[in-house]
Design an enzyme around this catalytic site. Structure first.
Site, PDB file in Angstrom:
ATOM      1  N   THR A 253     -66.265  28.745  13.278  1.00 29.10           N
ATOM      2  CA  THR A 253     -65.731  28.624  14.636  1.00 29.10           C
ATOM      3  C   THR A 253     -66.782  27.801  15.377  1.00 29.10           C
ATOM      4  O   THR A 253     -67.976  27.922  15.076  1.00 29.10           O
ATOM      5  CB  THR A 253     -65.541  29.991  15.332  1.00 29.10           C
ATOM      6  OG1 THR A 253     -66.795  30.662  15.379  1.00 29.10           O
ATOM      7  CG2 THR A 253     -64.526  30.874  14.595  1.00 29.10           C
ATOM      8  N   HIS A 254     -66.367  26.956  16.267  1.00 33.85           N
ATOM      9  CA  HIS A 254     -67.291  26.018  16.947  1.00 33.85           C
ATOM     10  C   HIS A 254     -68.027  25.136  15.937  1.00 33.85           C
ATOM     11  O   HIS A 254     -69.112  24.636  16.238  1.00 33.85           O
ATOM     12  CB  HIS A 254     -68.318  26.761  17.808  1.00 33.85           C
ATOM     13  CG  HIS A 254     -67.744  27.863  18.641  1.00 33.85           C
ATOM     14  ND1 HIS A 254     -67.344  27.686  19.945  1.00 33.85           N
ATOM     15  CD2 HIS A 254     -67.475  29.155  18.338  1.00 33.85           C
ATOM     16  CE1 HIS A 254     -66.864  28.830  20.421  1.00 33.85           C
ATOM     17  NE2 HIS A 254     -66.924  29.741  19.459  1.00 33.85           N
TER      18      HIS A 254
ATOM     19  N   SER B 129     -32.621  -7.647  22.141  1.00 31.11           N
ATOM     20  CA  SER B 129     -33.230  -6.588  21.334  1.00 31.11           C
ATOM     21  C   SER B 129     -33.037  -6.851  19.844  1.00 31.11           C
ATOM     22  O   SER B 129     -33.490  -6.072  19.007  1.00 31.11           O
ATOM     23  CB  SER B 129     -32.622  -5.230  21.708  1.00 31.11           C
ATOM     24  OG  SER B 129     -31.210  -5.266  21.596  1.00 31.11           O
TER      25      SER B 129
ATOM     26  N   ASN C 177     -66.179   5.399   1.448  1.00 37.36           N
ATOM     27  CA  ASN C 177     -65.691   5.758   2.778  1.00 37.36           C
ATOM     28  C   ASN C 177     -64.285   6.364   2.727  1.00 37.36           C
ATOM     29  O   ASN C 177     -63.440   5.884   1.976  1.00 37.36           O
ATOM     30  CB  ASN C 177     -65.682   4.530   3.690  1.00 37.36           C
ATOM     31  CG  ASN C 177     -67.084   4.045   4.001  1.00 37.36           C
ATOM     32  OD1 ASN C 177     -68.012   4.848   4.096  1.00 37.36           O
ATOM     33  ND2 ASN C 177     -67.250   2.744   4.139  1.00 37.36           N
TER      34      ASN C 177
ATOM     35  N   SER D 167     -68.265  -0.349   0.643  1.00 37.39           N
ATOM     36  CA  SER D 167     -68.805  -1.176   1.715  1.00 37.39           C
ATOM     37  C   SER D 167     -69.241  -2.502   1.132  1.00 37.39           C
ATOM     38  O   SER D 167     -69.717  -2.570  -0.007  1.00 37.39           O
ATOM     39  CB  SER D 167     -70.003  -0.478   2.354  1.00 37.39           C
ATOM     40  OG  SER D 167     -70.837  -1.426   2.997  1.00 37.39           O
TER      41      SER D 167
ATOM     42  N   ASN E 268     -22.432   1.128  24.757  1.00 39.56           N
ATOM     43  CA  ASN E 268     -23.217   2.302  25.165  1.00 39.56           C
ATOM     44  C   ASN E 268     -23.057   3.467  24.190  1.00 39.56           C
ATOM     45  O   ASN E 268     -24.040   4.095  23.794  1.00 39.56           O
ATOM     46  CB  ASN E 268     -22.827   2.729  26.588  1.00 39.56           C
ATOM     47  CG  ASN E 268     -23.158   1.650  27.603  1.00 39.56           C
ATOM     48  OD1 ASN E 268     -23.887   0.705  27.288  1.00 39.56           O
ATOM     49  ND2 ASN E 268     -22.629   1.778  28.813  1.00 39.56           N
TER      50      ASN E 268
ATOM     51  N   LYS F 194     -71.795   3.337  -0.741  1.00 37.44           N
ATOM     52  CA  LYS F 194     -70.762   3.902   0.116  1.00 37.44           C
ATOM     53  C   LYS F 194     -69.447   4.235  -0.587  1.00 37.44           C
ATOM     54  O   LYS F 194     -69.001   3.520  -1.479  1.00 37.44           O
ATOM     55  CB  LYS F 194     -70.451   2.919   1.250  1.00 37.44           C
ATOM     56  CG  LYS F 194     -71.544   2.875   2.298  1.00 37.44           C
ATOM     57  CD  LYS F 194     -71.492   4.091   3.191  1.00 37.44           C
ATOM     58  CE  LYS F 194     -71.202   3.657   4.598  1.00 37.44           C
ATOM     59  NZ  LYS F 194     -71.026   4.816   5.469  1.00 37.44           N
TER      60      LYS F 194
ATOM     61  N   TYR G 243     -25.783   5.028  31.354  1.00 42.80           N
ATOM     62  CA  TYR G 243     -26.653   4.091  30.640  1.00 42.80           C
ATOM     63  C   TYR G 243     -27.369   3.156  31.611  1.00 42.80           C
ATOM     64  O   TYR G 243     -26.781   2.658  32.565  1.00 42.80           O
ATOM     65  CB  TYR G 243     -25.824   3.259  29.648  1.00 42.80           C
ATOM     66  CG  TYR G 243     -26.656   2.228  28.890  1.00 42.80           C
ATOM     67  CD1 TYR G 243     -27.327   2.573  27.729  1.00 42.80           C
ATOM     68  CD2 TYR G 243     -26.787   0.919  29.374  1.00 42.80           C
ATOM     69  CE1 TYR G 243     -28.101   1.635  27.052  1.00 42.80           C
ATOM     70  CE2 TYR G 243     -27.555  -0.025  28.700  1.00 42.80           C
ATOM     71  CZ  TYR G 243     -28.217   0.345  27.547  1.00 42.80           C
ATOM     72  OH  TYR G 243     -28.986  -0.580  26.889  1.00 42.80           O
TER      73      TYR G 243
ATOM     74  N   GLU H 120     -59.454   8.594   7.789  1.00 42.98           N
ATOM     75  CA  GLU H 120     -59.738   8.132   9.154  1.00 42.98           C
ATOM     76  C   GLU H 120     -58.503   7.514   9.800  1.00 42.98           C
ATOM     77  O   GLU H 120     -58.232   7.715  10.981  1.00 42.98           O
ATOM     78  CB  GLU H 120     -60.874   7.105   9.123  1.00 42.98           C
ATOM     79  CG  GLU H 120     -62.201   7.698   8.688  1.00 42.98           C
ATOM     80  CD  GLU H 120     -63.223   6.606   8.387  1.00 42.98           C
ATOM     81  OE1 GLU H 120     -63.339   6.203   7.215  1.00 42.98           O
ATOM     82  OE2 GLU H 120     -63.881   6.151   9.331  1.00 42.98           O
TER      83      GLU H 120
ATOM     84  N   LYS I 148     -36.138   2.031  21.171  1.00 50.45           N
ATOM     85  CA  LYS I 148     -36.147   1.847  19.713  1.00 50.45           C
ATOM     86  C   LYS I 148     -37.498   1.494  19.120  1.00 50.45           C
ATOM     87  O   LYS I 148     -37.919   2.095  18.125  1.00 50.45           O
ATOM     88  CB  LYS I 148     -35.105   0.803  19.318  1.00 50.45           C
ATOM     89  CG  LYS I 148     -33.697   1.341  19.430  1.00 50.45           C
ATOM     90  CD  LYS I 148     -32.671   0.244  19.401  1.00 50.45           C
ATOM     91  CE  LYS I 148     -31.532   0.582  20.335  1.00 50.45           C
ATOM     92  NZ  LYS I 148     -31.887   0.526  21.765  1.00 50.45           N
TER      93      LYS I 148
ATOM     94  N   GLN J 263     -32.945   0.546  26.261  1.00 48.62           N
ATOM     95  CA  GLN J 263     -33.146  -0.340  25.117  1.00 48.62           C
ATOM     96  C   GLN J 263     -34.607  -0.271  24.623  1.00 48.62           C
ATOM     97  O   GLN J 263     -34.898  -0.650  23.492  1.00 48.62           O
ATOM     98  CB  GLN J 263     -32.779  -1.778  25.520  1.00 48.62           C
ATOM     99  CG  GLN J 263     -32.971  -2.802  24.437  1.00 48.62           C
ATOM    100  CD  GLN J 263     -32.315  -4.128  24.805  1.00 48.62           C
ATOM    101  OE1 GLN J 263     -31.095  -4.251  24.837  1.00 48.62           O
ATOM    102  NE2 GLN J 263     -33.131  -5.122  25.126  1.00 48.62           N
TER     103      GLN J 263
END
Ligand code: ARG
Length: 459
Positions: free
Chosen positions: A156-157, A24, A286, A278, A111, A284, A318, A291, A326, A323
């Site tokens: 709403t919606h 690890s 963006n 772009s 441990n 553009k 344990y 996003e 992490k 392990q």
């Protein structure tokens, strides 16, 4: 060659693939500072309890600081053969100081060592999330303050519902991020107990002082049960769960920014600092940062699901499965902190287009509910009848391609004869928002009161 840490009962070393699956160190080297901090506290306690000599403890403590500076200088010889950060550090300590290094692991196991290191690391990440959220809340508060009475459509919606204020909308996110903040505070409080001294699983026969190491490491107390102490990863799950909920909130706000910055909405303009162009379409701008923030929930919730799945069904105490905790937490934490910082920056630099918001607020029959409420209040109609009358008026306006305030009084009276001129006073969007004075409502007074409460809380 057999392992230097447990070679006594082994004739041969591990297969190369065994070494690869077992190691690890490639990722848990990130715990080096916590590992050294924990070991120093342990060694000092061993000496204070007369379990090792003061001179050995001194050599260990100083040697560990040398190791720390080697790692920080990028000069530390990490090796996969030594599996993890704990054994890499201890082996190096042995090279540096010789015999006393072999006394460090008295009354301790990897441990409780790994549980301690990881808890300390996750505790720091809770603090980082808390300050990241505070900065984000401040950015949203400034937006709310600037536009406490700017009118915009409430949806709403994603269909026009009722007018709200920009400040009200921003403060909704402040509430969400405020709950996230308190979740990290709660998780931090609960995880702040020390596993150190649980040893492998059963505790130890050495006269250790768990209160002392707990205190040295800033924990509130030692964990009460040694089996639980080495088996528990609730702290990581709570961190990931809090991070997941927070990432959902970030994603929802990011989605709104993506929609709002489109040419069709134009509710907001993002600054150049938070936009990309772009390579083919010259026009553009963006909203890439938004996003990407919207997408972060994928890996953060993914990490959460991964660790839940690892932990379910593990017998006490344990198991090496643990392990795998992490990398999930490291990745989720890194991306949460990045997303929080990006959102705070984007929000601070964002310009809300006040005129455009107000124009949009007036479309889509957004004050139809105000009209129905007027019929109830002024004419005494039951709400259901008022709803029906208003629906007919909306249909009439829609047919003519106009909005509710553009209907004439005669047209209104053709649907309900008792309607008077006074009705027009409730059809404007500013009147509409100003009327919603109920606690937590969209009226600018309410929004300003909410802002004031938050400012006080943050001060
Ligand atoms: N590298 C291990 C981990 O991250 C350390 C604990 C190893 N304990 C053991 N009994 N093999 O979980």
């Amino acid at each position: 060659a057999a392992n230097s840490m447990w070679g006594g009962r082994f004739a041969a070393g591990p297969d190369a693939i065994m070494e690869a699956i077992n190691a690890s160190i490639g990722f848990d080297r990130r715990l080096y500072a916590q590992d050294i901090q924990g070991s120093r506290a342990h060694a000092a306690m061993l000496a204070a309890q007369g379990i090792i000599s003061d001179s050995d403890a001194k050599a260990i403590g100083e040697g560990l600081l040398t190791v720390l500076s080697e790692i920080e200088a990028g000069e530390f010889p990490f090796t996969t053969a030594l599996e993890d950060i704990h054994m890499n550090v201890e082996a190096r300590l042995k090279k540096l100081i010789g015999e006393p290094a072999g006394r460090l692991h008295t009354g301790r196991s990897r441990n409780d060592q790994v549980a301690t290191d990881f808890r300390l690391w996750v505790r720091d990440q809770c603090d980082a999330a808390i300050s990241g959220l505070q900065a984000l809340i401040r950015a949203a508060l400034s937006q709310a303050e600037a536009g406490a009475d700017w009118v915009m459509p409430g949806f709403t919606h994603l269909q026009t519902a009722q007018p709200v204020t920009w400040g009200h909308h921003m403060m909704a996110y402040v509430e969400m991020f405020g709950r996230d903040l308190s979740r990290f505070q709660d998780a931090r409080r609960r995880m702040n107990e020390s596993p150190l001294g649980a040893a492998a699983l059963a505790g130890t026969g050495y006269p250790i002082d768990r209160e002392a190491t707990a205190q040295a490491l800033g924990f509130d107390r030692p964990m009460a049960n040694s089996l639980d102490a080495v088996s528990d990863r609730d702290f990581a799950l709570e961190f990931l769960s809090s991070a997941s909920i927070c990432a959902v909130h970030l994603s929802r706000l990011a989605e709104e920014l993506v929609i709002w910055s489109s040419a069709q909405f134009r509710f907001v303009s993002m600054s150049d600092k938070w936009s990309t162009g772009s390579s083919i379409m010259p026009q553009k701008r963006n909203p890439d940062a938004a996003e990407l923030i919207r997408a972060k929930i994928g890996r953060i919730l993914g990490a959460n699901v991964a660790l839940f799945t690892v932990m379910k069904g593990l017998p006490l105490a344990y198991s090496k499965d643990m392990q795998e905790d992490k990398e999930q937490v490291f990745d989720a934490a890194d991306h949460l902190m990045l997303a929080l910082a990006a959102m705070a920056g984007m929000l601070s630099d964002l310009t809300a287009n006040r005129d455009r918001l107000e124009a949009a607020a007036s479309t889509g029959f957004s004050t139809a509910t105000d009209l129905a409420d007027w019929l109830v209040r002024e004419l005494g109609l039951p709400f259901r009848d008022a709803h029906h009358v208003t629906g007919s008026l909306v249909a009439m306006a829609e047919e003519q391609g106009i909005d509710l305030p553009d209907l004439t009084l005669e047209q209104m009276q053709s649907v309900h004869e008792a309607i008077t001129d006074d009705v027009f006073s409730v059809l404007g969007v500013h009147n509409s928002v100003a009327s919603r004075q109920s606690y937590g409502g969209t009226a600018p007074d309410q929004v300003r009161a909410q802002i004031a409460r938050w400012k006080e809380k943050l001060a």
